[in-house]
Design a protein around this motif. Sequence first.
Motif, PDB file in Angstrom:
ATOM      1  N   LYS A 180       0.836  -1.206   0.000  1.00  0.00           N
ATOM      2  CA  LYS A 180       0.000   0.000   0.000  1.00  0.00           C
ATOM      3  C   LYS A 180       0.867   1.251   0.000  1.00  0.00           C
ATOM      4  CE  LYS A 180      -3.835   2.247   2.418  1.00  0.00           C
ATOM      5  NZ  LYS A 180      -4.782   2.149   3.570  1.00  0.00           N
ATOM      6  N   GLY A 181       1.890   1.254   0.863  1.00  0.00           N
ATOM      7  CA  GLY A 181       2.773   2.410   0.929  1.00  0.00           C
ATOM      8  C   GLY A 181       3.565   2.601  -0.349  1.00  0.00           C
TER       9      GLY A 181
ATOM     10  N   TYR B 167       2.591   1.855  -3.336  1.00  0.00           N
ATOM     11  CA  TYR B 167       1.686   2.422  -4.340  1.00  0.00           C
ATOM     12  C   TYR B 167       1.632   3.943  -4.197  1.00  0.00           C
ATOM     13  CZ  TYR B 167      -2.711   3.670  -6.652  1.00  0.00           C
ATOM     14  OH  TYR B 167      -3.669   4.269  -7.442  1.00  0.00           O
ATOM     15  N   TYR B 168       1.452   4.414  -2.969  1.00  0.00           N
ATOM     16  CA  TYR B 168       1.389   5.862  -2.745  1.00  0.00           C
ATOM     17  C   TYR B 168       2.763   6.511  -2.932  1.00  0.00           C
ATOM     18  CZ  TYR B 168      -3.397   5.360  -1.176  1.00  0.00           C
ATOM     19  OH  TYR B 168      -4.750   5.104  -1.137  1.00  0.00           O
ATOM     20  N   GLY B 169       3.810   5.699  -2.800  1.00  0.00           N
ATOM     21  CA  GLY B 169       5.148   6.214  -3.053  1.00  0.00           C
ATOM     22  C   GLY B 169       5.307   6.715  -4.483  1.00  0.00           C
TER      23      GLY B 169
ATOM     24  N   PHE C 163       2.941   8.137  -6.213  1.00  0.00           N
ATOM     25  CA  PHE C 163       2.321   9.466  -6.221  1.00  0.00           C
ATOM     26  C   PHE C 163       3.305  10.517  -5.710  1.00  0.00           C
ATOM     27  CE2 PHE C 163      -2.001   7.513  -6.310  1.00  0.00           C
ATOM     28  CZ  PHE C 163      -2.555   8.339  -7.289  1.00  0.00           C
ATOM     29  N   VAL C 164       3.990  10.185  -4.626  1.00  0.00           N
ATOM     30  CA  VAL C 164       4.924  11.132  -4.023  1.00  0.00           C
ATOM     31  C   VAL C 164       6.048  11.481  -4.998  1.00  0.00           C
ATOM     32  CG1 VAL C 164       6.618  11.474  -2.183  1.00  0.00           C
ATOM     33  CG2 VAL C 164       4.412  10.393  -1.667  1.00  0.00           C
TER      34      VAL C 164
ATOM     35  N   ARG D 194      -1.305   8.411 -15.146  1.00  0.00           N
ATOM     36  CA  ARG D 194      -2.586   7.872 -14.673  1.00  0.00           C
ATOM     37  C   ARG D 194      -2.761   6.413 -15.099  1.00  0.00           C
ATOM     38  NH1 ARG D 194      -7.377  11.831 -16.239  1.00  0.00           N
ATOM     39  NH2 ARG D 194      -8.503  10.200 -15.087  1.00  0.00           N
TER      40      ARG D 194
ATOM     41  N   MET E 245      -0.567   4.282 -12.808  1.00  0.00           N
ATOM     42  CA  MET E 245      -1.152   4.136 -11.481  1.00  0.00           C
ATOM     43  C   MET E 245      -2.362   3.203 -11.521  1.00  0.00           C
ATOM     44  SD  MET E 245       0.902   5.790  -9.628  1.00  0.00           S
ATOM     45  CE  MET E 245       0.006   5.563  -8.105  1.00  0.00           C
TER      46      MET E 245
ATOM     47  N   ARG F 151      -2.829  -0.188  -9.403  1.00  0.00           N
ATOM     48  CA  ARG F 151      -3.988  -0.310  -8.509  1.00  0.00           C
ATOM     49  C   ARG F 151      -4.792  -1.572  -8.793  1.00  0.00           C
ATOM     50  NH1 ARG F 151      -6.150   4.009  -9.820  1.00  0.00           N
ATOM     51  NH2 ARG F 151      -7.832   3.272 -11.159  1.00  0.00           N
TER      52      ARG F 151
END
Length: 298
Positions: free
Chosen positions: A219-220, A222-224, A226-227, A260, A263, A267
């Motif tokens: 999960k982290g 995946y958001y990494g 985005f960062v 996009r 991602m 996802r």
Amino acid sequence: MDERILRKEELKAWIQASRPPFFVATLIPLVIGWILARDGGWRPGRFLVVILAALMVHLATNLANDYFEHKEGTDEGDAIGGSRVIQEGKLSPGAILRAIIILYFLAFVAAFYLMAALDLFVIFPLVLFAFLSSLFYVAPPVRYGYHGLGELFVGINMGPVMVVGTYWVMAGRPDGRAFWISVPVGLMVASILYYQSLPDMKTDREAGKRTLAVRLGKKGAYYGLFVFFALIYGTIIALVLSGLLSFVAVISLFGIPIFRKMMAVARKTDDWVLLDGYGKYVRSLYFINGLSIIAGLL
């Protein structure tokens, strides 16, 4: 088997080991540093030496990764990292090690020639840092890539070290503008390494390789992504607003639809091993963003 066929197969194996699609990661920061220094003249001969030295270090890094990951057993079994030439029996570990030594030696000769010819021994710390961080990414006893520091050191090397270093060699002096423009470049290359580590999270964890992605968890991680890209686009826009890049550089935003898609794939994909087949997205983003920075400079 015919000797000519054997030589052809060996050549294919070395090309596979070199991983040519990733050479663009080295070329873009070199070109950016070169363009920044253009007011003092293009000096194509000098730049050619810089390119050759940097590409030899890049290739040596790739081969060192294959060699030491093989020694550690990290690339065995279901792992998909590296070029796989050793695991597929195409090249021996001994041949890889000899190539590593030769490439580092030739790169040092090229770097020493530039430092001696231009009286630029002041850049030796940059050269030494590039060599040590190239070798000890997975080589013992440091193996900083096993401790979640791969993206940090790759970002520093492919951003500030390459852009500022190239500018310094071409112009004969350092420059603050080169450093600030190198920041998104370093982040972009770090994002490639980060993405490439996602498919190997399971096997890396089992091998004791605590990459940034492994430390963050699925999960982290995946958001990494985005960062990383928030920082990349944010720094490019900041450079435009500060006047260090022209407004043309905002064409980097045309890559957002690709981001996009990347991602969405991450996802919706349960087995992240399959993400290896979508690496084209992160490489395309790097190419678009790199060209947008170059366009913003020209």
